[in-house]
Design an enzyme around this catalytic site. Structure first.
Site, PDB file in Angstrom:
ATOM      1  N   ASP A  84      30.033 -24.056  -1.369  1.00  0.00           N
ATOM      2  CA  ASP A  84      29.798 -22.632  -1.624  1.00  0.00           C
ATOM      3  C   ASP A  84      29.450 -21.974  -0.292  1.00  0.00           C
ATOM      4  OD1 ASP A  84      28.861 -20.122  -2.347  1.00  0.00           O
ATOM      5  OD2 ASP A  84      27.839 -20.831  -4.151  1.00  0.00           O
ATOM      6  N   HIS A  85      30.378 -21.133   0.210  1.00  0.00           N
ATOM      7  CA  HIS A  85      30.209 -20.541   1.539  1.00  0.00           C
ATOM      8  C   HIS A  85      29.082 -19.500   1.577  1.00  0.00           C
ATOM      9  CE1 HIS A  85      31.204 -20.221   5.595  1.00  0.00           C
ATOM     10  NE2 HIS A  85      32.477 -19.871   5.552  1.00  0.00           N
ATOM     11  N   ARG A  86      28.572 -19.091   0.410  1.00  0.00           N
ATOM     12  CA  ARG A  86      27.444 -18.157   0.388  1.00  0.00           C
ATOM     13  C   ARG A  86      26.162 -18.852   0.841  1.00  0.00           C
ATOM     14  NH1 ARG A  86      27.686 -16.394  -5.794  1.00  0.00           N
ATOM     15  NH2 ARG A  86      27.845 -18.667  -5.897  1.00  0.00           N
TER      16      ARG A  86
END
Length: 563
Positions: free
Chosen positions: A533-535
């Site tokens: 999850d790049h967040r």
């Protein structure tokens, strides 16, 4: 005594299940913890055990039924309890009779004084009287909720009911609840049925009762003239004063609301409508009004919000499907219904795909030496009841990696704008079954050695494929491993198992020429694919995490030294 056995709680957000099979019948003697029925939920197929020993008196469900949590599935006769309860009932009955004999009649003067005293005190308690036919209406369900869908009607005409007994089960956009009866009595008429939509205030039952609410009996229905007068009064209530700067101010008596100033030329709407729009996060100026002169009503705001939600669904969560062609025109076709697990998997992965910004990092680990060690230690693990696999080794390696890189053991809370860091290590293992993909997890993997993990993995995989997995074993995962090496492939991009932050995909290992000290030497290379999850996780951290995992497979001592 006859005891009702109900469907127990099945886990978070699970309200119902489908019955796959009924394992007992009327007349069977059963023991405590003996399986009664086999059910399928969104997450797994499990057996429901009995909470007691006894004889099956009645089976109230059948194969193929969909049942709700708390619903009675079986009635069991417990002979010992029955005898004991009968004796207790007789003792209580005798005691009650003796107590009545000892009661002396009160003086009439006291009764009259008490009656006068009661007349002065207002009360909303129910009092016995002549039988009356009472309209039971759908009560207020909460702010902004004016109707509900009827899921089930719990009683039948002629049933005797008690006050607060459930009458119907309804579903609103916020919850599923039972509507209780406000009085005791006999059901005379049912004016609603399953599948219908009921409005707040509409009559749903007629009940014959001897209970009459004193305060409500005095209240007569509101005359239509008064209702019309209220509307007229409401129109007259709002007065608009033009301020020097061109602002308009509401002078509704008694209304205190931190409302921003309404500028000249703003959308025409009452302060109450504007307040609801603000609470829903809607720009009132964008809402098309259906009233005279484009005036915006509460219904206009609701319709606008509904339209926004539908457009949001079309662009993301719960993606609307385009119309399918008639495939039968091109040849023979068959249709296969989704199982609950397949349906939930599709829904969950669609949500994960559109809500999580995915990135996948690829790497390879040289497991030539590890494979030799694995084969050497496997016989000892097999004696313990497990099988030493790359997956079992990876569970231990990933657990150590999560301690070194804690953001990979986290979840994101977008509402609160927070990252939730976890201090426990439950590693999920994707298991391929004939009825869909399920992900049980190894609990507290940091507290177990590889032999214990191997034994537990073998047991979980067997239970999953035989539909014996428990709901607890499917909940609380921190990180997922999905291994397709037994099937083949060189790499893939697994979808993050929301609300986790990352997932590791493992493909089939193969021998490749590797340049070592000027010579190409065949080495067994294992492809690894890390989706994240790049967040929460940056690309550089993902590369470091996966490289650490690869090096730990290449040099197992690294886990002991650094993990």
């Amino acid at each position: 005594m006859s005891i009702e056995v109900k469907l127990p709680e099945l886990g978070e957000n699970i309200e119902s299940a489908d019955i796959v099979s009924v394992l007992v019948k009327a007349g069977d003697k059963i023991e405590k913890d003996q399986s009664l029925i086999e059910i399928e939920t969104d997450k797994a197929t499990v057996e429901v055990p009995s909470t007691m020993s006894g004889t099956i008196e009645e089976v109230l469900v059948k194969e193929g039924d969909s049942i709700k949590v708390g619903q009675v599935i079986i009635k069991v006769t417990d002979g010992q309890s029955s005898t004991k309860d009968q004796k207790q009932d007789k003792q209580e009955e005798k005691k009650s009779s003796d107590e009545l004999k000892e009661v002396k009649p009160e003086k009439k003067t006291d009764d009259k004084a008490k009656e006068k005293s009661d007349e002065k005190k207002p009360s909303d308690k129910t009092t016995p009287g002549k039988s009356t036919l009472v309209d039971v209406k759908l009560p207020e369900l909460g702010e902004g909720i004016d109707s509900a869908d009827v899921i089930g009607v719990i009683v039948s005409a002629g049933d005797r009911i008690e006050k607060d007994q459930g009458l119907i089960e309804i579903e609103t956009d916020k919850a599923t609840v039972e509507v209780p009866s406000p009085v005791s009595g006999i059901i005379k008429e049912i004016l609603i049925k399953e599948g219908e939509k009921a409005k707040v205030g509409s009559v749903i039952f007629k009940v014959e009762t001897s209970e009459v609410k004193e305060d409500s009996a005095e209240k007569a229905p509101e005359p239509e003239e008064k209702k019309a007068g209220d509307k007229k009064e409401e129109k007259q209530e709002v007065k608009w004063d033009i301020k020097p700067k061109g602002e308009i101010e509401s002078s509704r008596p008694g209304e205190i609301d931190e409302q921003p100033p309404i500028t000249k030329g703003a959308a025409p709407a009452a302060p109450s409508v504007r307040r609801i729009a603000r609470e829903l996060g809607v720009d009132i100026n964008k809402v098309p009004g259906s009233g005279p002169g484009g005036r915006i009503s509460m219904d206009d705001v609701k319709a606008y919000v509904k339209k926004l939600n539908e457009s949001r669904e079309a662009s993301g969560f719960g993606v609307k499907q385009e119309a399918l062609p008639d495939f039968s025109k091109f040849g023979s076709i068959e249709r296969e219904s989704f199982s609950k697990i397949r349906s939930k998997t599709a829904e969950h992965l669609s949500y994960a795909w559109v809500s999580i910004p995915h990135v996948t990092q690829h790497d390879k680990a040289d497991i030539t030496e590890l494979e030799k060690a694995r084969k050497a230690f496997n016989p000892g693990v097999e004696k313990a009841g497990g099988k030493l696999t790359i997956t079992a080794i990876l569970v231990k390696v990933i657990t150590s990696a999560l301690k070194k890189f804690p953001r990979f053991n986290s979840s994101i809370d977008m509402e609160k704008q927070e990252v939730i860091l976890k201090n426990y290590y439950n590693i999920g293992i994707a298991v391929d079954t004939e009825y869909g993909l399920i992900v049980p997890n190894i609990k507290d993997a940091d507290k177990k050695n590889i032999t214990e993990i191997s034994v537990e993995l073998t047991l979980l995989a067997k239970k999953a494929r035989n539909k014996k997995i428990s709901l607890d074993e499917l909940q609380g995962g921190c990180f997922t491993i999905t291994n397709l090496g037994g099937i083949g492939g060189t790499s893939f991009t697994p979808i993050v198992n929301s609300p986790e932050a990352a997932i590791l995909g493992v493909s089939r290992g193969s021998y490749e020429p590797v340049l070592i000290e000027g010579r190409f030497i065949p080495r067994l290379m294992l492809p690894l694919s890390l989706s994240y999850d790049h967040r929460i996780i940056d690309g550089a951290d993902a590369a470091r995490f996966l490289r650490w995992v690869a090096e730990s497979l290449e040099q197992p001592l690294k886990v002991l030294v650094e993990g």
